[in-house]
Design an enzyme around this catalytic site. Structure first.
Site, PDB file in Angstrom:
ATOM      1  N   HIS A 137       0.862  -1.180   0.000  1.00  7.68           N
ATOM      2  CA  HIS A 137       0.000   0.000   0.000  1.00  7.68           C
ATOM      3  C   HIS A 137       0.899   1.231   0.000  1.00  7.68           C
ATOM      4  O   HIS A 137       1.473   1.618   1.020  1.00  7.68           O
ATOM      5  CB  HIS A 137      -0.894  -0.010   1.241  1.00  7.68           C
ATOM      6  CG  HIS A 137      -1.727   1.215   1.394  1.00  7.68           C
ATOM      7  ND1 HIS A 137      -2.694   1.588   0.478  1.00  7.68           N
ATOM      8  CD2 HIS A 137      -1.733   2.185   2.341  1.00  7.68           C
ATOM      9  CE1 HIS A 137      -3.258   2.712   0.857  1.00  7.68           C
ATOM     10  NE2 HIS A 137      -2.689   3.107   1.985  1.00  7.68           N
ATOM     11  N   GLY A 152       3.365   5.623   3.990  1.00  4.16           N
ATOM     12  CA  GLY A 152       2.714   6.414   5.024  1.00  4.16           C
ATOM     13  C   GLY A 152       1.368   5.815   5.371  1.00  4.16           C
ATOM     14  O   GLY A 152       0.756   5.103   4.562  1.00  4.16           O
ATOM     15  N   SER A 154      -2.601   5.423   6.155  1.00  5.54           N
ATOM     16  CA  SER A 154      -3.754   5.843   5.364  1.00  5.54           C
ATOM     17  C   SER A 154      -4.264   7.203   5.831  1.00  5.54           C
ATOM     18  O   SER A 154      -4.398   7.450   7.028  1.00  5.54           O
ATOM     19  CB  SER A 154      -4.869   4.799   5.490  1.00  5.54           C
ATOM     20  OG  SER A 154      -5.982   5.157   4.714  1.00  5.54           O
ATOM     21  N   GLY A 155      -4.506   8.108   4.865  1.00 12.29           N
ATOM     22  CA  GLY A 155      -5.031   9.429   5.173  1.00 12.29           C
ATOM     23  C   GLY A 155      -3.978  10.481   5.416  1.00 12.29           C
ATOM     24  O   GLY A 155      -4.315  11.640   5.668  1.00 12.29           O
ATOM     25  N   GLY A 157      -1.937  11.643   3.215  1.00 17.04           N
ATOM     26  CA  GLY A 157      -1.856  12.547   2.058  1.00 17.04           C
ATOM     27  C   GLY A 157      -0.944  12.088   0.946  1.00 17.04           C
ATOM     28  O   GLY A 157      -0.453  12.905   0.160  1.00 17.04           O
ATOM     29  N   LYS A 158      -0.717  10.768   0.833  1.00 12.31           N
ATOM     30  CA  LYS A 158       0.175  10.263  -0.222  1.00 12.31           C
ATOM     31  C   LYS A 158      -0.349  10.612  -1.614  1.00 12.31           C
ATOM     32  O   LYS A 158       0.410  11.085  -2.472  1.00 12.31           O
ATOM     33  CB  LYS A 158       0.332   8.741  -0.094  1.00 12.31           C
ATOM     34  CG  LYS A 158       1.014   8.279   1.179  1.00 12.31           C
ATOM     35  CD  LYS A 158       1.277   6.800   1.171  1.00 12.31           C
ATOM     36  CE  LYS A 158       0.015   5.980   1.115  1.00 12.31           C
ATOM     37  NZ  LYS A 158      -0.829   6.130   2.318  1.00 12.31           N
ATOM     38  N   SER A 159      -1.638  10.379  -1.849  1.00 11.36           N
ATOM     39  CA  SER A 159      -2.204  10.650  -3.174  1.00 11.36           C
ATOM     40  C   SER A 159      -2.200  12.143  -3.484  1.00 11.36           C
ATOM     41  O   SER A 159      -1.912  12.554  -4.618  1.00 11.36           O
ATOM     42  CB  SER A 159      -3.629  10.096  -3.257  1.00 11.36           C
ATOM     43  OG  SER A 159      -3.633   8.684  -3.154  1.00 11.36           O
ATOM     44  N   GLU A 200      -7.035   8.009  -6.682  1.00 10.81           N
ATOM     45  CA  GLU A 200      -8.159   8.337  -5.817  1.00 10.81           C
ATOM     46  C   GLU A 200      -7.780   9.545  -4.967  1.00 10.81           C
ATOM     47  O   GLU A 200      -6.787   9.514  -4.225  1.00 10.81           O
ATOM     48  CB  GLU A 200      -8.512   7.167  -4.891  1.00 10.81           C
ATOM     49  CG  GLU A 200      -9.662   7.489  -3.955  1.00 10.81           C
ATOM     50  CD  GLU A 200      -9.815   6.481  -2.830  1.00 10.81           C
ATOM     51  OE1 GLU A 200     -10.681   6.703  -1.959  1.00 10.81           O
ATOM     52  OE2 GLU A 200      -9.061   5.488  -2.810  1.00 10.81           O
ATOM     53  N   ARG A 241      18.826  15.694  11.477  1.00  7.54           N
ATOM     54  CA  ARG A 241      18.987  17.124  11.211  1.00  7.54           C
ATOM     55  C   ARG A 241      20.137  17.423  10.249  1.00  7.54           C
ATOM     56  O   ARG A 241      20.099  18.411   9.508  1.00  7.54           O
ATOM     57  CB  ARG A 241      19.225  17.878  12.533  1.00  7.54           C
ATOM     58  CG  ARG A 241      18.107  17.720  13.549  1.00  7.54           C
ATOM     59  CD  ARG A 241      16.844  18.399  13.112  1.00  7.54           C
ATOM     60  NE  ARG A 241      16.984  19.831  13.003  1.00  7.54           N
ATOM     61  CZ  ARG A 241      16.776  20.680  13.990  1.00  7.54           C
ATOM     62  NH1 ARG A 241      16.411  20.221  15.183  1.00  7.54           N
ATOM     63  NH2 ARG A 241      16.916  21.974  13.813  1.00  7.54           N
TER      64      ARG A 241
END
Length: 351
Positions: A137, A152, A154-155, A157-159, A200, A241
């Site tokens: 995924h 990352g 789900s949700g 912001g990958k898409s 999506e 850093r």
């Protein structure tokens, strides 16, 4: 695992012998054997589960040997485990080979291709389709020519980040699900056929990337060289850093560099990912910014230490000069005192 039928459909071979059942024989390994030594009766290193190739050299052995000997050896070659025999250079199947293959229902294919060229194409094809694979995924993009896998929860912001990267001129390979194969030491990522070219986006739904951004915004596969892991921004979590440490993420036994990027509303993630890819390319070309920064600090520290030592040495030299000067002055004062005659203190005169 694939079958002979997949091989025939991909390369367009002609069938010299075999029925539907023989075309269902499985091909389980990518290695291919040429049958030269076996046609001479040497089977010490013969593998029954490999595809067999007959080219000009093997045809010369067949034509210069006795038919009964070739038939006897061909029966051993046409084992029920053998996936099949491929005859190249547009040659016809020799009679002893055809006779033996009919007895065991071993498929025999004909090809017009050059033997070495076909061997190379077969190995590349089989190495890929038979390679270990996994579905993840994630999103896969080609950024500056580098295959970048976005990970990352789900949700996160990958898409949406991928959409912004596509808008900036980069290419989408797969959104939401990526099929990954380990092919000859490289991780090759592709998109499932059912969702190829689609994304999506929450609040909008499914979008057609090629229609919106042009056909050049898509590609079918990419060599995964860098992984970007998107994590929620957390002030308490320690984040790299300087960039001296390179973490790696293992997929199918292959370790790939991974960069963890905190996601927050105030950060332009597409620009940061572009910077991460550029920095990776610089490292690949031999320039490590973190190392150069550390080297610069070390050089400045060394320079300051040398300057401090020079000042201390100068102060020490001045002090020694002052001491020498004072000693010389005292010596001169004593000499003057010795030369001075005090009245009433002349030897022999009491008055």
């Amino acid at each position: 695992m694939i079958s002979n039928l997949d091989l025939v459909n991909h390369f367009g071979f002609k069938l010299a012998n075999g029925d539907l059942n023989s075309l269902k024989r499985p091909i389980t390994i990518p290695e291919i054997d040429r049958t030269g030594v076996e046609l001479l009766g040497v089977f010490d290193f013969h593998r029954k589960d490999r595809l067999l190739i007959i080219g000009n050299k093997e045809m010369n052995i067949i034509n210069t040997s006795k038919s009964e000997d070739i038939y006897k050896y061909a029966l051993r070659l046409c084992d029920p485990i053998c996936p099949g025999i491929i005859i190249t250079q547009g040659a016809k199947c020799p009679e002893p080979i055809l006779k033996a293959s009919k007895e065991t229902n071993c498929p025999v294919f004909l090809s017009d291709s050059d033997t070495n060229e076909l061997l190379s194409k077969l190995y590349v094809y089989l190495a890929e389709v038979l390679a270990p694979k996994i579905a993840m995924h994630a999103c896969l993009l080609e950024i500056y020519g580098i295959g970048v896998l976005l990970l990352g929860e789900s949700g996160i912001g990958k898409s949406e980040i991928s959409l912004d990267l596509i808008r900036r001129g980069h290419r989408l390979i797969a959104d939401d699900r990526v099929d990954i194969r380990a092919v000859r030491g490289k991780l090759i990522g592709t998109c499932p056929e059912s969702i190829y070219g689609m994304m999506e986006v929450r609040g909008i739904g499914i979008i057609d990337v090629a229609r919106m951004f042009g056909i050049n915004s898509l590609d079918k596969r990419a060599h995964i060289e860098l992984i970007v892991s998107l994590v929620p921004f957390d002030k308490t979590e320690a984040i790299e850093r300087v960039g001296m440490k390179t973490e790696r993420y293992e997929i199918l036994g292959e370790a790939v560099p991974i960069v963890k990027l905190p996601v927050s509303a105030a950060r332009s993630m597409s620009e940061i990912i572009e910077a991460a890819v550029t920095n990776y390319k610089l490292k690949d070309y031999g320039y490590d910014t973190g190392y150069e920064f550390q080297k610069r600090l070390s050089e400045l520290q060394t320079k300051r230490m040398l300057e401090l030592q020079a000042k201390e040495q100068s102060a020490l030299n001045n002090r020694e000069y002052k001491i020498d000067f004072d000693d010389e002055k005292n010596a001169q004062s004593k000499s003057l005192l010795n030369d001075v005659v005090i009245p009433g203190s002349i030897d022999g005169d009491d008055k």
